[in-house]
Write a protein that holds these residues in place. Structure first.
Motif, PDB file in Angstrom:
ATOM      1  N   ALA A   1     -50.846 -14.750  12.395  1.00  0.00           N
ATOM      2  CA  ALA A   1     -50.417 -16.120  12.100  1.00  0.00           C
ATOM      3  C   ALA A   1     -51.500 -17.123  12.497  1.00  0.00           C
ATOM      4  O   ALA A   1     -51.785 -18.072  11.752  1.00  0.00           O
ATOM      5  N   ASP A   2     -52.104 -16.918  13.653  1.00  0.00           N
ATOM      6  CA  ASP A   2     -53.181 -17.818  14.087  1.00  0.00           C
ATOM      7  C   ASP A   2     -54.375 -17.776  13.137  1.00  0.00           C
ATOM      8  O   ASP A   2     -54.953 -18.810  12.801  1.00  0.00           O
ATOM      9  N   ARG A   3     -54.712 -16.569  12.698  1.00  0.00           N
ATOM     10  CA  ARG A   3     -55.861 -16.450  11.781  1.00  0.00           C
ATOM     11  C   ARG A   3     -55.562 -17.065  10.420  1.00  0.00           C
ATOM     12  O   ARG A   3     -56.437 -17.676   9.814  1.00  0.00           O
ATOM     13  N   THR A   4     -54.348 -16.903   9.946  1.00  0.00           N
ATOM     14  CA  THR A   4     -54.020 -17.509   8.650  1.00  0.00           C
ATOM     15  C   THR A   4     -53.968 -19.030   8.764  1.00  0.00           C
ATOM     16  O   THR A   4     -54.344 -19.726   7.827  1.00  0.00           O
ATOM     17  N   ASP A   5     -53.527 -19.544   9.920  1.00  0.00           N
ATOM     18  CA  ASP A   5     -53.598 -20.997  10.141  1.00  0.00           C
ATOM     19  C   ASP A   5     -55.046 -21.477  10.119  1.00  0.00           C
ATOM     20  O   ASP A   5     -55.352 -22.516   9.534  1.00  0.00           O
ATOM     21  N   THR A   6     -55.904 -20.730  10.771  1.00  0.00           N
ATOM     22  CA  THR A   6     -57.329 -21.074  10.784  1.00  0.00           C
ATOM     23  C   THR A   6     -57.894 -21.061   9.371  1.00  0.00           C
ATOM     24  O   THR A   6     -58.665 -21.954   8.986  1.00  0.00           O
ATOM     25  N   LEU A   7     -57.501 -20.062   8.582  1.00  0.00           N
ATOM     26  CA  LEU A   7     -57.955 -19.984   7.193  1.00  0.00           C
ATOM     27  C   LEU A   7     -57.475 -21.193   6.396  1.00  0.00           C
ATOM     28  O   LEU A   7     -58.245 -21.794   5.635  1.00  0.00           O
ATOM     29  N   ALA A   8     -56.229 -21.568   6.562  1.00  0.00           N
ATOM     30  CA  ALA A   8     -55.688 -22.729   5.841  1.00  0.00           C
ATOM     31  C   ALA A   8     -56.440 -24.002   6.220  1.00  0.00           C
ATOM     32  O   ALA A   8     -56.795 -24.808   5.346  1.00  0.00           O
ATOM     33  N   ASP A   9     -56.713 -24.177   7.511  1.00  0.00           N
ATOM     34  CA  ASP A   9     -57.477 -25.349   7.957  1.00  0.00           C
ATOM     35  C   ASP A   9     -58.889 -25.336   7.381  1.00  0.00           C
ATOM     36  O   ASP A   9     -59.415 -26.372   6.977  1.00  0.00           O
ATOM     37  N   HIS A  10     -59.493 -24.167   7.360  1.00  0.00           N
ATOM     38  CA  HIS A  10     -60.851 -24.022   6.811  1.00  0.00           C
ATOM     39  C   HIS A  10     -60.867 -24.394   5.323  1.00  0.00           C
ATOM     40  O   HIS A  10     -61.784 -25.069   4.861  1.00  0.00           O
ATOM     41  N   LEU A  11     -59.855 -23.944   4.591  1.00  0.00           N
ATOM     42  CA  LEU A  11     -59.772 -24.288   3.170  1.00  0.00           C
ATOM     43  C   LEU A  11     -59.650 -25.797   2.966  1.00  0.00           C
ATOM     44  O   LEU A  11     -60.254 -26.355   2.051  1.00  0.00           O
ATOM     45  N   ARG A  12     -58.875 -26.426   3.810  1.00  0.00           N
ATOM     46  CA  ARG A  12     -58.705 -27.880   3.680  1.00  0.00           C
ATOM     47  C   ARG A  12     -59.989 -28.639   4.011  1.00  0.00           C
ATOM     48  O   ARG A  12     -60.281 -29.668   3.420  1.00  0.00           O
ATOM     49  N   ASP A  13     -60.749 -28.132   4.979  1.00  0.00           N
ATOM     50  CA  ASP A  13     -61.917 -28.855   5.484  1.00  0.00           C
ATOM     51  C   ASP A  13     -63.184 -28.665   4.649  1.00  0.00           C
ATOM     52  O   ASP A  13     -64.038 -29.549   4.617  1.00  0.00           O
ATOM     53  N   GLU A  14     -63.346 -27.528   4.013  1.00  0.00           N
ATOM     54  CA  GLU A  14     -64.578 -27.209   3.278  1.00  0.00           C
ATOM     55  C   GLU A  14     -64.440 -27.555   1.799  1.00  0.00           C
ATOM     56  O   GLU A  14     -63.340 -27.520   1.251  1.00  0.00           O
ATOM     57  N   ASN A  15     -65.577 -27.841   1.161  1.00  0.00           N
ATOM     58  CA  ASN A  15     -65.536 -28.028  -0.292  1.00  0.00           C
ATOM     59  C   ASN A  15     -65.647 -26.676  -0.979  1.00  0.00           C
ATOM     60  O   ASN A  15     -66.037 -25.678  -0.367  1.00  0.00           O
ATOM     61  N   SER A  16     -65.294 -26.639  -2.239  1.00  0.00           N
ATOM     62  CA  SER A  16     -65.227 -25.364  -2.969  1.00  0.00           C
ATOM     63  C   SER A  16     -66.582 -24.684  -3.089  1.00  0.00           C
ATOM     64  O   SER A  16     -66.670 -23.461  -3.037  1.00  0.00           O
TER      65      SER A  16
END
Length: 150
Positions: free
Chosen positions: A97-112
């Motif tokens: 769960a922590d890693r998937t939260d980190t992934l979601a935050d990373h997706l929001r913060d980075e450009n495509s």
């Protein structure tokens, strides 16, 4: 031997010389056409790439939200494991769960474009892990989407 026979056997230099400049012009035209086609293909590929990145940027928030929802479901599962005194499973699921939260935050913060480059770099370094991760991720996402529709 007639003049025609001799030209046929030995070639007619007069025809080759007079047709040589026309042949050269044809080659130059063909070369120009090929270069124009290459240039057009590069432009089209660039436009397609930009459009794909623009669309990915517009959709990544949606994907990040789905990943966050998945993370919440995993966290809920971890709580159930903890309530059932399955501490090791609870620990693993909390980490997931922590890693998937980190992934979601990373997706929001980075450009495509940055995300694409990171994925390409990872897939070159660890191709088997990348493919396995994509298969596992697709399986988990499909299961999550099926269960959320119910």
């Amino acid at each position: 031997m007639s003049d025609t026979d001799e030209r046929f056997m030995h070639g007619d230099n007069r025809q080759q010389n007079s047709g040589g400049s026309a042949g050269q012009q044809g080659n130059d035209q063909a070369r120009q056409n090929r270069e124009q086609a290459r240039q057009k293909a590069r432009e089209t590929a660039g436009q397609a790439r930009e459009e794909a990145l623009r669309r990915a940027d517009s959709q990544k928030g949606f994907v990040a939200d789905y990943i966050s929802n998945f993370s919440e479901a995993v966290r809920s599962m971890a709580m159930q494991f903890k309530d059932q005194d399955q501490v090791s499973l609870a620990d693993y699921t909390y980490r997931l769960a922590d890693r998937t939260d980190t992934l979601a935050d990373h997706l929001r913060d980075e450009n495509s474009e940055s995300l694409l480059k990171q994925a390409q770099d990872f897939s070159r370094r660890e191709p088997a892990l990348f493919i396995g991760g994509m298969v596992a991720g697709g399986f988990l996402l499909s299961r999550f989407l099926k269960s959320s529709n119910r």
